[in-house]
Structure formats: C-alpha cells, structure tokens
Design a protein around this motif. Structure first.
Motif, PDB file in Angstrom:
ATOM      1  N   VAL A 138      42.176  37.621 155.143  1.00 43.70           N
ATOM      2  CA  VAL A 138      42.948  36.434 154.749  1.00 43.70           C
ATOM      3  C   VAL A 138      44.375  36.611 155.249  1.00 43.70           C
ATOM      4  CG1 VAL A 138      43.758  34.986 152.858  1.00 43.70           C
ATOM      5  CG2 VAL A 138      41.524  36.129 152.671  1.00 43.70           C
ATOM      6  N   ASN A 139      44.828  35.675 156.074  1.00 47.24           N
ATOM      7  CA  ASN A 139      46.175  35.714 156.639  1.00 47.24           C
ATOM      8  C   ASN A 139      47.075  34.733 155.899  1.00 47.24           C
ATOM      9  OD1 ASN A 139      45.235  37.497 158.628  1.00 47.24           O
ATOM     10  ND2 ASN A 139      44.662  35.805 159.989  1.00 47.24           N
ATOM     11  N   MET A 140      48.274  35.188 155.536  1.00 45.30           N
ATOM     12  CA  MET A 140      49.185  34.309 154.803  1.00 45.30           C
ATOM     13  C   MET A 140      50.083  33.549 155.776  1.00 45.30           C
ATOM     14  SD  MET A 140      49.341  33.643 151.612  1.00 45.30           S
ATOM     15  CE  MET A 140      48.726  35.123 150.817  1.00 45.30           C
ATOM     16  N   VAL A 180      37.374  35.089 158.617  1.00 46.07           N
ATOM     17  CA  VAL A 180      38.839  35.117 158.711  1.00 46.07           C
ATOM     18  C   VAL A 180      39.374  33.747 158.328  1.00 46.07           C
ATOM     19  CG1 VAL A 180      40.826  35.704 160.150  1.00 46.07           C
ATOM     20  CG2 VAL A 180      38.595  36.711 160.666  1.00 46.07           C
ATOM     21  N   ASN A 181      40.221  33.706 157.331  1.00 48.30           N
ATOM     22  CA  ASN A 181      40.812  32.453 156.865  1.00 48.30           C
ATOM     23  C   ASN A 181      42.311  32.608 156.689  1.00 48.30           C
ATOM     24  OD1 ASN A 181      38.439  30.589 156.363  1.00 48.30           O
ATOM     25  ND2 ASN A 181      37.784  32.405 155.210  1.00 48.30           N
ATOM     26  N   CYS A 182      42.951  31.474 156.551  1.00 48.78           N
ATOM     27  CA  CYS A 182      44.415  31.440 156.419  1.00 48.78           C
ATOM     28  C   CYS A 182      44.766  30.650 155.158  1.00 48.78           C
ATOM     29  CB  CYS A 182      44.984  30.744 157.660  1.00 48.78           C
ATOM     30  SG  CYS A 182      46.767  30.727 157.747  1.00 48.78           S
ATOM     31  N   VAL A 183      45.720  31.152 154.397  1.00 53.41           N
ATOM     32  CA  VAL A 183      46.187  30.442 153.201  1.00 53.41           C
ATOM     33  C   VAL A 183      47.647  30.036 153.416  1.00 53.41           C
ATOM     34  CG1 VAL A 183      46.775  30.728 150.752  1.00 53.41           C
ATOM     35  CG2 VAL A 183      44.573  31.561 151.619  1.00 53.41           C
ATOM     36  N   LEU A 184      47.927  28.775 153.144  1.00 55.81           N
ATOM     37  CA  LEU A 184      49.292  28.275 153.278  1.00 55.81           C
ATOM     38  C   LEU A 184      49.866  27.974 151.903  1.00 55.81           C
ATOM     39  CD1 LEU A 184      49.065  25.608 156.164  1.00 55.81           C
ATOM     40  CD2 LEU A 184      49.052  28.106 156.333  1.00 55.81           C
TER      41      LEU A 184
END
Ligand SMILES: NC(=O)c1ccc[n+]([C@@H]2O[C@H](COP(=O)([O-])OP(=O)(O)OC[C@H]3O[C@@H](n4cnc5c(N)ncnc54)[C@H](O)[C@@H]3O)[C@@H](O)[C@H]2O)c1
Length: 248
Positions: A138-140, A180-184
């Motif tokens: 998880v990428n911030m 792989v996901n991104c959280v905003l």
C-alpha cells in the motif's frame, strides 16, 4: 477499529514512517490485528516509545529512508529470518516551498523523502513475496495534486508520481499474486498537521470543501490500509482509494 481480519494475525508487516502521525495509527492498527509490525523511521525516540507502548509484536528500526543503501541493508537484515507479507509505504514530508525558491538540490531532496524510498522498499520486499505467491503493498499518496495544493510543487509532483508507481508495480507483480494499491488521505488531523498548518482559515476551508463536516483522523486512514492488506481485498489491486471525507 472494530473490524477483525483473521488472516492478518501473525503476518509480517513493514511500515515506513511509522513512528508518528498516520504511520503510528497504521502500526497500531496492524498490531491490534495480531500482526507482527516492523516500522522504519528516522525519529528513533518516537519509534522506541511507540514500540514499547505496544509491546510484543511491534519493532522499531531507526532509518533515514533517503539513504537508499541503508534502506536496502535494513530491509535485508529485517528479512533475514523471513520476508514481509505486507509493505505500507507511508513516510513522507510535506514542507511547503515557493516555486521560485526550489533549487535542483532541494528538488532531489523532496523526491528522496517523498518518492524514491517507496520504489526501493517495494523492491526489497518483492523477492520474499514472490516466493510465497502473495503479498500486499500500500503506497501513501495524497489528494494534494487533485485539489490543487499550492506552495508545494515538488511534494505535489512526488505524490502524483506515487499513483503511477502503484500502477506500474501492480501490473508487474499481479502474476505473482502481489497486490499493489494507493491510498490518498485528505486533510488528516495528525499532531504535525494540527501544529503546523491548522489555522482557523484552514479549518474553515477543510469543512467547506468536505462533504462530511468532521475531520479525517489517522485511524480512518489506517482502517483503509489494513483492509487493503487483508484477504478481504483479494480482488483489489491497481487502485487508488481516497480517504478524505469527500473533499476531492
Ligand atoms: N496528514 C495529512 O493530512 C496527509 C494528507 C495527505 C497525505 N498524507 C501522507 O500520509 C503520509 C503520512 O503523513 P503524516 O501526516 O502522518 O506525516 P508525519 O510527518 O506526521 O509523519 C511522517 C513520519 O515519517 C517519518 N519520516 C520523515 N522523513 C523520514 C525519513 N527520511 N526517513 C524515515 N522516516 C521519515 C517521520 O519521522 C514521521 O514519523 C505521508 O506520506 C503524507 O504525505 C498526509
């Protein structure tokens, strides 16, 4: 956090920038799920304090993530007895800078603290994830570039790039079962945000722009990250999830 993800119990989780703010809430949330959490942070004192307050299953590693050689060595050492199942690329630094004041060195420095380590931390955990045929990263990111944050062009650029990085990694790693996901996050009421930026004017701006008239708290972001790392999200990859009370 009331949700329970039984598959996370005993899992090995790495969190960057886990000593304070959103990262500390993420560390605590995984720990509460029974995961074994290692967090990497430049603030050794805050890291030690958090690890000892949580007890068994939480480990603090002092590391300047902008030193990529040190990053590679630290991740190798922490994986000597087995790899991580989950990586949360959380560390970042949102200092403001006027466009005309940005030097080449400052630009590189902002990429180093906000972007580069996300790629190299992922690179460091991938071999063990591949070996087990599963993993979650998880990428911030930030809504900063979507809502037009001013006076932070290098930070905003790095945060936009993290969404591209997420897509590139998700495509390359999907065949290995790695998601792989991104959280905003939107405006999140961390100690640093509150201390540095939360003027009455900003409070008014946040409440006017959000659908929900409440602040987003670090625990709200942590809840999304933990869900994405769990098996409940087994079909979710290559996505950007926004936790901003409806601002963007
Ligand atoms: N708080 C918000 O409103 C908000 C909004 C959007 C996105 N974000 C993103 O969420 C993430 C966490 O933000 P936060 O508000 O909790 O920040 P924070 O400043 O409160 O915490 C960041 C952590 O990263 C660590 N860190 C900074 N530089 C480091 C380095 N070189 N090496 C190792 N550790 C380092 C700090 O010591 C700190 O513990 C960041 O990526 C940030 O860009 C935050």
């Amino acid at each position: 956090m009331t949700a329970r993800y039984s598959d996370l119990a005993g899992r090995r989780v790495a969190v960057t920038g886990g000593a304070s703010g959103i990262g500390a809430a993420i560390v605590a949330a995984f720990h509460a799920q029974g995961a074994r959490v290692t967090f990497f942070d430049i603030d050794a004192a805050a890291g030690t304090m958090l690890a000892s307050s949580l007890g068994d299953g939480a480990r603090s590693v002092a590391l300047d993530l902008t030193d990529l050689t040190a990053l590679q060595a630290a991740f190798a050492a922490e994986q000597a007895d087995g790899g991580f199942d989950v990586l949360v690329n959380n560390a970042g630094h949102d200092d403001r800078h006027r466009l005309e004041d940005v030097t080449p060195a400052y630009w590189r420095d902002r990429m180093a603290v906000n972007l580069d380590h996300q790629f190299f931390a992922a690179q460091a955990v991938i071999p063990a994830m591949r070996a087990t045929g599963r993993g979650a990263i998880v990428n911030m990111g930030s809504i900063a570039w979507r809502v037009g944050l001013t006076d932070a062009p290098a930070y905003v650029t790095a945060k936009a790039a993290i969404e591209g990085l997420t897509g590139a990694l998700a495509r390359d790693l999907g065949p290995d079962g790695i998601r792989v996901n991104c959280v905003l996050p939107g405006f999140v009421r961390t100690p640093r945000q509150t201390e540095k930026w939360l003027t009455p004017e900003l409070r008014e701006t946040v409440m006017r722009n959000q659908c929900l008239k409440r602040f987003t708290e670090p625990e709200d972001v942590a809840a999304m990250v933990v869900m994405l790392a769990s098996e409940e999200a087994r079909a979710i990859t290559n996505q950007t999830l926004v936790v901003d009370a409806g601002w963007s």
